[in-house]
Design a protein around this motif. Structure first.
Motif, PDB file in Angstrom:
ATOM      1  N   ARG A  50       0.844  -1.183   0.000  1.00 36.46           N
ATOM      2  CA  ARG A  50       0.000   0.000   0.000  1.00 36.46           C
ATOM      3  C   ARG A  50       0.883   1.237   0.000  1.00 36.46           C
ATOM      4  O   ARG A  50       2.048   1.182   0.369  1.00 36.46           O
ATOM      5  CB  ARG A  50      -0.910   0.036   1.245  1.00 36.46           C
ATOM      6  CG  ARG A  50      -1.765  -1.207   1.420  1.00 36.46           C
ATOM      7  CD  ARG A  50      -2.738  -1.405   0.247  1.00 36.46           C
ATOM      8  NE  ARG A  50      -3.399  -2.689   0.293  1.00 36.46           N
ATOM      9  CZ  ARG A  50      -4.600  -2.910   0.762  1.00 36.46           C
ATOM     10  NH1 ARG A  50      -5.300  -1.912   1.271  1.00 36.46           N
ATOM     11  NH2 ARG A  50      -5.121  -4.112   0.759  1.00 36.46           N
ATOM     12  N   GLU A  51       0.313   2.361  -0.365  1.00 38.01           N
ATOM     13  CA  GLU A  51       1.041   3.634  -0.418  1.00 38.01           C
ATOM     14  C   GLU A  51       0.305   4.680   0.403  1.00 38.01           C
ATOM     15  O   GLU A  51      -0.909   4.641   0.519  1.00 38.01           O
ATOM     16  CB  GLU A  51       1.160   4.132  -1.864  1.00 38.01           C
ATOM     17  CG  GLU A  51       1.772   3.148  -2.844  1.00 38.01           C
ATOM     18  CD  GLU A  51       3.264   3.007  -2.712  1.00 38.01           C
ATOM     19  OE1 GLU A  51       3.924   3.993  -2.323  1.00 38.01           O
ATOM     20  OE2 GLU A  51       3.775   1.910  -2.985  1.00 38.01           O
ATOM     21  N   GLY A  52       1.075   5.630   0.942  1.00 42.13           N
ATOM     22  CA  GLY A  52       0.504   6.817   1.563  1.00 42.13           C
ATOM     23  C   GLY A  52       0.125   6.666   3.019  1.00 42.13           C
ATOM     24  O   GLY A  52       0.066   5.575   3.556  1.00 42.13           O
ATOM     25  N   ASN A  53      -0.104   7.778   3.648  1.00 40.08           N
ATOM     26  CA  ASN A  53      -0.601   7.931   5.011  1.00 40.08           C
ATOM     27  C   ASN A  53      -0.567   9.407   5.363  1.00 40.08           C
ATOM     28  O   ASN A  53      -0.253  10.244   4.522  1.00 40.08           O
ATOM     29  CB  ASN A  53       0.203   7.114   6.013  1.00 40.08           C
ATOM     30  CG  ASN A  53       1.567   7.668   6.389  1.00 40.08           C
ATOM     31  OD1 ASN A  53       2.192   7.181   7.302  1.00 40.08           O
ATOM     32  ND2 ASN A  53       2.067   8.675   5.715  1.00 40.08           N
ATOM     33  N   ILE A  54      -0.891   9.732   6.594  1.00 35.85           N
ATOM     34  CA  ILE A  54      -0.706  11.101   7.055  1.00 35.85           C
ATOM     35  C   ILE A  54       0.226  11.092   8.262  1.00 35.85           C
ATOM     36  O   ILE A  54       0.258  10.133   9.032  1.00 35.85           O
ATOM     37  CB  ILE A  54      -2.031  11.801   7.419  1.00 35.85           C
ATOM     38  CG1 ILE A  54      -2.723  11.116   8.594  1.00 35.85           C
ATOM     39  CG2 ILE A  54      -2.948  11.902   6.224  1.00 35.85           C
ATOM     40  CD1 ILE A  54      -3.857  11.927   9.176  1.00 35.85           C
ATOM     41  N   LEU A  55       0.998  12.134   8.385  1.00 34.22           N
ATOM     42  CA  LEU A  55       1.772  12.353   9.607  1.00 34.22           C
ATOM     43  C   LEU A  55       0.843  13.013  10.612  1.00 34.22           C
ATOM     44  O   LEU A  55       0.104  13.933  10.265  1.00 34.22           O
ATOM     45  CB  LEU A  55       2.966  13.270   9.336  1.00 34.22           C
ATOM     46  CG  LEU A  55       4.127  12.674   8.555  1.00 34.22           C
ATOM     47  CD1 LEU A  55       5.145  13.755   8.220  1.00 34.22           C
ATOM     48  CD2 LEU A  55       4.788  11.554   9.346  1.00 34.22           C
ATOM     49  N   LEU A  56       0.886  12.547  11.841  1.00 30.03           N
ATOM     50  CA  LEU A  56       0.065  13.142  12.888  1.00 30.03           C
ATOM     51  C   LEU A  56       0.818  14.320  13.504  1.00 30.03           C
ATOM     52  O   LEU A  56       2.044  14.309  13.583  1.00 30.03           O
ATOM     53  CB  LEU A  56      -0.257  12.105  13.955  1.00 30.03           C
ATOM     54  CG  LEU A  56      -0.967  10.842  13.443  1.00 30.03           C
ATOM     55  CD1 LEU A  56      -1.237   9.883  14.585  1.00 30.03           C
ATOM     56  CD2 LEU A  56      -2.251  11.186  12.711  1.00 30.03           C
TER      57      LEU A  56
END
Length: 177
Positions: A50-56
């Motif tokens: 999978r690709e991507g995410n967000i930094l918290l």
């Protein structure tokens, strides 16, 4: 005129403003998640990428404190864990942990995290007795204790259901360029 920094996608940071107009070197943030799913009964292994995410926000703050030499807990082999859970709440930078009712953290494999050039990679193996539930959310934390420490990032996307017949290894690579 001040520069404006904004996250435009799940793993893209764009810089605009006077200084950005004069640069030919845009910076990017990219995350790749790979889970190796091995069934211990059959020996069959499937890899799901999978690709991507967000930094918290709490994760970014922890990284900046580490850079500044302030008191902060590193995301190193002694502290880091990969967190997985069954939550489906959309990812938000304001979150501080996974949201699911079932969640678990697993510490790093012996030689992880690994830094190579502009990449860092974390890897944890969840044995047959660990995290046997639907994996809908995941991230990197700087504590193996659920709810403790700081969650760096969060991805919400189903990886499937892990059972007691499965051993899953989740590898997360962040590339800065």
């Amino acid at each position: 005129m001040r520069d404006i920094y904004r996250q435009t996608g799940p793993d893209t940071l764009n810089v605009t403003g006077v200084d950005a107009l004069n640069t030919k070197d845009p910076r990017t943030y990219h995350v790749r998640w790979a889970v190796d799913k091995r069934n211990v009964d059959t020996g069959e292994t499937v890899t799901d990428v999978r690709e991507g995410n967000i930094l918290l926000t709490v994760g970014i703050t922890e990284l900046l404190n580490l850079l500044a030499g302030n008191v902060a807990t590193p995301f190193n082999n002694a502290n880091a864990a990969i967190a997985v859970g069954n939550g489906t709440t959309a990812a938000s930078t304001a979150q501080t942990d996974l949201t699911g009712g079932s969640k678990e953290r697993q510490g790093m494999e012996p030689t992880y995290p690994q830094v190579s050039g502009n990449q860092i990679t974390w890897r944890a193996k969840f044995g047959t007795a660990k995290a046997n539930f639907q994996w809908n959310e995941y991230g990197v934390a700087n504590s193996v204790t659920s709810g403790a420490g700081v969650l760096l990032n969060r991805k919400v996307e189903s990886l499937g259901e892990k059972t007691a017949s499965d051993e899953w290894t989740l590898t997360i690579t962040i590339t800065l360029s």
